[in-house]
Design a protein around this motif. Structure first.
Motif, mmCIF file in Angstrom:
data_model
loop_
_atom_site.group_PDB
_atom_site.id
_atom_site.type_symbol
_atom_site.label_atom_id
_atom_site.label_comp_id
_atom_site.label_asym_id
_atom_site.label_seq_id
_atom_site.Cartn_x
_atom_site.Cartn_y
_atom_site.Cartn_z
ATOM 1 N N LEU A 212 77.042 22.977 111.145
ATOM 2 C CA LEU A 212 77.186 23.446 110.603
ATOM 3 C C LEU A 212 78.709 22.098 109.935
ATOM 4 O O LEU A 212 79.398 22.442 110.430
ATOM 5 C CB LEU A 212 78.158 24.960 110.382
ATOM 6 C CG LEU A 212 76.577 25.618 110.784
ATOM 7 C CD1 LEU A 212 76.788 25.808 113.014
ATOM 8 C CD2 LEU A 212 75.932 26.446 110.599
ATOM 9 N N TYR B 292 78.975 29.105 119.006
ATOM 10 C CA TYR B 292 79.665 27.937 118.451
ATOM 11 C C TYR B 292 79.757 26.803 119.489
ATOM 12 O O TYR B 292 80.087 27.300 120.870
ATOM 13 C CB TYR B 292 80.885 27.596 118.323
ATOM 14 C CG TYR B 292 81.140 28.175 116.677
ATOM 15 C CD1 TYR B 292 80.674 27.141 115.442
ATOM 16 C CD2 TYR B 292 81.343 29.172 116.374
ATOM 17 C CE1 TYR B 292 80.711 27.905 114.210
ATOM 18 C CE2 TYR B 292 81.720 29.716 114.813
ATOM 19 C CZ TYR B 292 80.709 28.783 113.754
ATOM 20 O OH TYR B 292 80.973 29.216 112.710
ATOM 21 N N CYS C 297 81.658 18.315 111.321
ATOM 22 C CA CYS C 297 80.325 19.770 111.688
ATOM 23 C C CYS C 297 80.712 20.486 112.758
ATOM 24 O O CYS C 297 81.589 19.838 114.192
ATOM 25 C CB CYS C 297 79.482 18.928 111.640
ATOM 26 S SG CYS C 297 78.439 18.490 110.224
ATOM 27 N N LEU D 12 69.876 22.315 109.784
ATOM 28 C CA LEU D 12 70.954 21.299 109.205
ATOM 29 C C LEU D 12 72.030 22.878 107.836
ATOM 30 O O LEU D 12 70.673 23.105 107.485
ATOM 31 C CB LEU D 12 70.772 20.146 108.937
ATOM 32 C CG LEU D 12 70.175 19.336 109.451
ATOM 33 C CD1 LEU D 12 69.820 17.846 108.913
ATOM 34 C CD2 LEU D 12 71.450 18.620 110.711
ATOM 35 N N PHE D 13 72.782 22.844 107.739
ATOM 36 C CA PHE D 13 73.405 23.455 106.850
ATOM 37 C C PHE D 13 74.366 22.637 105.431
ATOM 38 O O PHE D 13 75.055 22.055 105.813
ATOM 39 C CB PHE D 13 74.232 24.372 107.000
ATOM 40 C CG PHE D 13 73.237 25.886 107.877
ATOM 41 C CD1 PHE D 13 72.661 26.594 107.375
ATOM 42 C CD2 PHE D 13 72.404 25.733 109.244
ATOM 43 C CE1 PHE D 13 71.867 27.632 108.152
ATOM 44 C CE2 PHE D 13 72.199 26.332 109.768
ATOM 45 C CZ PHE D 13 71.140 27.123 109.801
ATOM 46 N N ALA D 14 74.575 23.394 104.988
ATOM 47 C CA ALA D 14 75.178 23.013 103.272
ATOM 48 C C ALA D 14 75.041 21.551 103.096
ATOM 49 O O ALA D 14 74.316 21.123 102.873
ATOM 50 C CB ALA D 14 76.285 23.469 103.271
ATOM 51 N N ALA E 212 72.333 23.626 115.616
ATOM 52 C CA ALA E 212 72.672 23.410 114.084
ATOM 53 C C ALA E 212 74.236 23.099 114.363
ATOM 54 O O ALA E 212 74.812 23.112 115.287
ATOM 55 C CB ALA E 212 72.465 25.024 114.264
ATOM 56 N N HIS F 194 72.651 30.284 118.489
ATOM 57 C CA HIS F 194 74.365 31.001 117.541
ATOM 58 C C HIS F 194 75.830 30.329 118.314
ATOM 59 O O HIS F 194 76.410 31.721 117.331
ATOM 60 C CB HIS F 194 73.133 32.200 117.363
ATOM 61 C CG HIS F 194 72.565 32.284 116.661
ATOM 62 N ND1 HIS F 194 72.228 32.574 114.785
ATOM 63 C CD2 HIS F 194 70.793 32.268 117.368
ATOM 64 C CE1 HIS F 194 70.669 32.315 115.652
ATOM 65 N NE2 HIS F 194 70.042 32.784 116.851
#
Length: 79
Positions: A73, A57, A49, A5-7, A71, A55
């Motif tokens: 984002l 999309y 998201c 998870l990011f941001a 992931a 890596h």
């Protein structure tokens, strides 16, 4: 399955990585639903998201297989 998870999404959950019990293969949509169920505070953010598998999309119909890196984002702004 482990999900990176990011941001703001990581902030909402309180962790940069979460482990979810999702039977694989599963779709990105299945993973988003499992994350929203486990962390309701992140549910609103998941709608906007981007997902990535290994890596690259991926859309909500993309299939996650055992061993894939997943992931989520959220969109970010800045200049």
């Amino acid at each position: 399955m482990n999900i990176l998870l990011f941001a703001g999404l990581a902030e909402a959950v309180g962790a940069a990585t979460v482990r979810l019990n999702v039977e694989l293969p599963a779709s990105v949509a299945d993973a988003k639903k499992a994350l929203a169920d486990a962390y309701p505070e992140a549910a609103k953010l998941l709608d906007s998201c981007f997902a990535a598998i290994n890596h690259a999309y991926a859309n909500d119909d993309a299939v996650i297989r055992p061993g894939d890196e997943v992931a989520f984002l959220p969109p970010v702004s800045g200049g």
